[in-house]
Write a protein that holds these residues in place. Sequence first.
Motif, PDB file in Angstrom:
ATOM      1  N   TYR A  93      30.761  61.769  60.215  1.00  0.00           N
ATOM      2  CA  TYR A  93      31.944  62.627  60.099  1.00  0.00           C
ATOM      3  C   TYR A  93      32.299  63.247  61.455  1.00  0.00           C
ATOM      4  O   TYR A  93      33.443  63.171  61.903  1.00  0.00           O
ATOM      5  N   TYR A  94      31.311  63.839  62.129  1.00  0.00           N
ATOM      6  CA  TYR A  94      31.588  64.484  63.413  1.00  0.00           C
ATOM      7  C   TYR A  94      31.843  63.467  64.528  1.00  0.00           C
ATOM      8  O   TYR A  94      32.567  63.768  65.479  1.00  0.00           O
ATOM      9  N   LYS A  95      31.281  62.302  64.400  1.00  0.00           N
ATOM     10  CA  LYS A  95      31.561  61.237  65.370  1.00  0.00           C
ATOM     11  C   LYS A  95      33.034  60.842  65.292  1.00  0.00           C
ATOM     12  O   LYS A  95      33.712  60.715  66.316  1.00  0.00           O
ATOM     13  N   ILE A  96      33.537  60.689  64.088  1.00  0.00           N
ATOM     14  CA  ILE A  96      34.946  60.337  63.887  1.00  0.00           C
ATOM     15  C   ILE A  96      35.840  61.477  64.357  1.00  0.00           C
ATOM     16  O   ILE A  96      36.855  61.254  65.028  1.00  0.00           O
ATOM     17  N   GLN A  97      35.461  62.720  64.024  1.00  0.00           N
ATOM     18  CA  GLN A  97      36.265  63.867  64.464  1.00  0.00           C
ATOM     19  C   GLN A  97      36.362  63.914  65.985  1.00  0.00           C
ATOM     20  O   GLN A  97      37.428  64.186  66.534  1.00  0.00           O
ATOM     21  N   SER A  98      35.269  63.660  66.651  1.00  0.00           N
ATOM     22  CA  SER A  98      35.262  63.678  68.112  1.00  0.00           C
ATOM     23  C   SER A  98      36.187  62.606  68.676  1.00  0.00           C
ATOM     24  O   SER A  98      36.979  62.867  69.588  1.00  0.00           O
ATOM     25  N   LYS A  99      36.106  61.415  68.135  1.00  0.00           N
ATOM     26  CA  LYS A  99      36.977  60.330  68.613  1.00  0.00           C
ATOM     27  C   LYS A  99      38.448  60.657  68.368  1.00  0.00           C
ATOM     28  O   LYS A  99      39.302  60.423  69.222  1.00  0.00           O
ATOM     29  N   LEU A 100      38.748  61.200  67.198  1.00  0.00           N
ATOM     30  CA  LEU A 100      40.132  61.559  66.884  1.00  0.00           C
ATOM     31  C   LEU A 100      40.626  62.692  67.781  1.00  0.00           C
ATOM     32  O   LEU A 100      41.788  62.692  68.197  1.00  0.00           O
ATOM     33  N   ALA A 101      39.766  63.644  68.083  1.00  0.00           N
ATOM     34  CA  ALA A 101      40.143  64.749  68.959  1.00  0.00           C
ATOM     35  C   ALA A 101      40.474  64.239  70.355  1.00  0.00           C
ATOM     36  O   ALA A 101      41.475  64.648  70.959  1.00  0.00           O
ATOM     37  N   HIS A 102      39.671  63.325  70.869  1.00  0.00           N
ATOM     38  CA  HIS A 102      39.940  62.761  72.189  1.00  0.00           C
ATOM     39  C   HIS A 102      41.245  61.966  72.178  1.00  0.00           C
ATOM     40  O   HIS A 102      42.041  62.048  73.118  1.00  0.00           O
ATOM     41  N   SER A 103      41.468  61.225  71.134  1.00  0.00           N
ATOM     42  CA  SER A 103      42.704  60.458  71.004  1.00  0.00           C
ATOM     43  C   SER A 103      43.917  61.388  70.943  1.00  0.00           C
ATOM     44  O   SER A 103      44.942  61.138  71.589  1.00  0.00           O
ATOM     45  N   TYR A 104      43.785  62.461  70.176  1.00  0.00           N
ATOM     46  CA  TYR A 104      44.871  63.430  70.042  1.00  0.00           C
ATOM     47  C   TYR A 104      45.208  64.044  71.400  1.00  0.00           C
ATOM     48  O   TYR A 104      46.389  64.165  71.771  1.00  0.00           O
ATOM     49  N   CYS A 105      44.199  64.427  72.164  1.00  0.00           N
ATOM     50  CA  CYS A 105      44.433  65.039  73.475  1.00  0.00           C
ATOM     51  C   CYS A 105      45.037  64.037  74.458  1.00  0.00           C
ATOM     52  O   CYS A 105      45.879  64.407  75.281  1.00  0.00           O
ATOM     53  N   GLU A 106      44.617  62.816  74.366  1.00  0.00           N
ATOM     54  CA  GLU A 106      45.220  61.778  75.220  1.00  0.00           C
ATOM     55  C   GLU A 106      46.696  61.619  74.880  1.00  0.00           C
ATOM     56  O   GLU A 106      47.542  61.451  75.761  1.00  0.00           O
ATOM     57  N   ASN A 107      47.024  61.697  73.594  1.00  0.00           N
ATOM     58  CA  ASN A 107      48.412  61.615  73.150  1.00  0.00           C
ATOM     59  C   ASN A 107      49.221  62.811  73.666  1.00  0.00           C
ATOM     60  O   ASN A 107      50.369  62.658  74.100  1.00  0.00           O
ATOM     61  N   LEU A 108      48.630  64.010  73.635  1.00  0.00           N
ATOM     62  CA  LEU A 108      49.310  65.198  74.179  1.00  0.00           C
ATOM     63  C   LEU A 108      49.607  65.015  75.659  1.00  0.00           C
ATOM     64  O   LEU A 108      50.687  65.377  76.137  1.00  0.00           O
ATOM     65  N   LYS A 109      48.655  64.470  76.396  1.00  0.00           N
ATOM     66  CA  LYS A 109      48.843  64.228  77.827  1.00  0.00           C
ATOM     67  C   LYS A 109      50.008  63.259  78.056  1.00  0.00           C
ATOM     68  O   LYS A 109      50.877  63.498  78.892  1.00  0.00           O
ATOM     69  N   GLN A 110      50.037  62.194  77.267  1.00  0.00           N
ATOM     70  CA  GLN A 110      51.105  61.201  77.418  1.00  0.00           C
ATOM     71  C   GLN A 110      52.458  61.806  77.067  1.00  0.00           C
ATOM     72  O   GLN A 110      53.452  61.551  77.747  1.00  0.00           O
ATOM     73  N   GLN A 111      52.521  62.629  76.034  1.00  0.00           N
ATOM     74  CA  GLN A 111      53.773  63.301  75.671  1.00  0.00           C
ATOM     75  C   GLN A 111      54.243  64.218  76.789  1.00  0.00           C
ATOM     76  O   GLN A 111      55.436  64.274  77.102  1.00  0.00           O
ATOM     77  N   SER A 112      53.330  64.912  77.416  1.00  0.00           N
ATOM     78  CA  SER A 112      53.659  65.805  78.523  1.00  0.00           C
ATOM     79  C   SER A 112      54.221  65.010  79.699  1.00  0.00           C
ATOM     80  O   SER A 112      55.222  65.402  80.318  1.00  0.00           O
ATOM     81  N   ILE A 113      53.593  63.893  80.008  1.00  0.00           N
ATOM     82  CA  ILE A 113      54.076  63.023  81.093  1.00  0.00           C
ATOM     83  C   ILE A 113      55.472  62.505  80.767  1.00  0.00           C
ATOM     84  O   ILE A 113      56.370  62.515  81.619  1.00  0.00           O
ATOM     85  N   ASN A 114      55.672  62.074  79.533  1.00  0.00           N
ATOM     86  CA  ASN A 114      56.985  61.567  79.119  1.00  0.00           C
ATOM     87  C   ASN A 114      58.052  62.655  79.210  1.00  0.00           C
ATOM     88  O   ASN A 114      59.180  62.390  79.658  1.00  0.00           O
ATOM     89  N   ASN A 115      57.718  63.876  78.808  1.00  0.00           N
ATOM     90  CA  ASN A 115      58.679  64.982  78.885  1.00  0.00           C
ATOM     91  C   ASN A 115      59.040  65.302  80.328  1.00  0.00           C
ATOM     92  O   ASN A 115      60.221  65.534  80.629  1.00  0.00           O
ATOM     93  N   LEU A 116      58.066  65.292  81.224  1.00  0.00           N
ATOM     94  CA  LEU A 116      58.345  65.539  82.630  1.00  0.00           C
ATOM     95  C   LEU A 116      59.236  64.451  83.211  1.00  0.00           C
ATOM     96  O   LEU A 116      60.193  64.732  83.959  1.00  0.00           O
ATOM     97  N   ALA A 117      58.956  63.217  82.881  1.00  0.00           N
ATOM     98  CA  ALA A 117      59.772  62.103  83.374  1.00  0.00           C
ATOM     99  C   ALA A 117      61.197  62.201  82.841  1.00  0.00           C
ATOM    100  O   ALA A 117      62.160  61.967  83.583  1.00  0.00           O
ATOM    101  N   THR A 118      61.349  62.541  81.583  1.00  0.00           N
ATOM    102  CA  THR A 118      62.682  62.672  80.974  1.00  0.00           C
ATOM    103  C   THR A 118      63.460  63.799  81.642  1.00  0.00           C
ATOM    104  O   THR A 118      64.652  63.644  81.944  1.00  0.00           O
ATOM    105  N   GLU A 119      62.796  64.917  81.907  1.00  0.00           N
ATOM    106  CA  GLU A 119      63.462  66.046  82.579  1.00  0.00           C
ATOM    107  C   GLU A 119      63.942  65.652  83.972  1.00  0.00           C
ATOM    108  O   GLU A 119      65.048  65.991  84.376  1.00  0.00           O
ATOM    109  N   LYS A 120      63.109  64.958  84.736  1.00  0.00           N
ATOM    110  CA  LYS A 120      63.489  64.533  86.087  1.00  0.00           C
ATOM    111  C   LYS A 120      64.660  63.562  86.031  1.00  0.00           C
ATOM    112  O   LYS A 120      65.566  63.609  86.888  1.00  0.00           O
TER     113      LYS A 120
END
Length: 124
Positions: A93-120
């Motif tokens: 259970y915690y192994k899956i949670q950890s993997k999902l948490a890392h995936s979620y944060c990677e997705n947040l990073k990508q969204q942030s990059i996309n938003n910055l690119a769109t603004e520019k």
Amino acid sequence: MSNQPKYIELRPKTFNPDQILIYLDKVDRLFADTEIEYNNIKNQVQEVFDFVVSERMDNEKISVSLAKVKTSNDKRYKDVKVDFLKSHKAYLYYKIQSKLAHSYCENLKQQSINNLATEKLTRG
């Protein structure tokens, strides 16, 4: 309290590197603690099995194979096996949670990059 998994309750809503590090640290610590507990109980299962087999061989003067069969029905072995199964479930259970948490944060990073690119692009 919510029925959502821990990684969802604790997750940052926006990309903030400091919050993400704290969040991932917490999730990874839960996983590491559970993994340590799982490994300890896994070792106990084998130790209890070996002990009970040896005890039965000495006390009942029976063969190794018969002692192993009788050990599988021994209460001490069954109890530690139940603990092992619970621990294994928590570990997965915690192994899956950890993997999902890392995936979620990677997705947040990508969204942030996309938003910055769109603004520019829209400013220029």
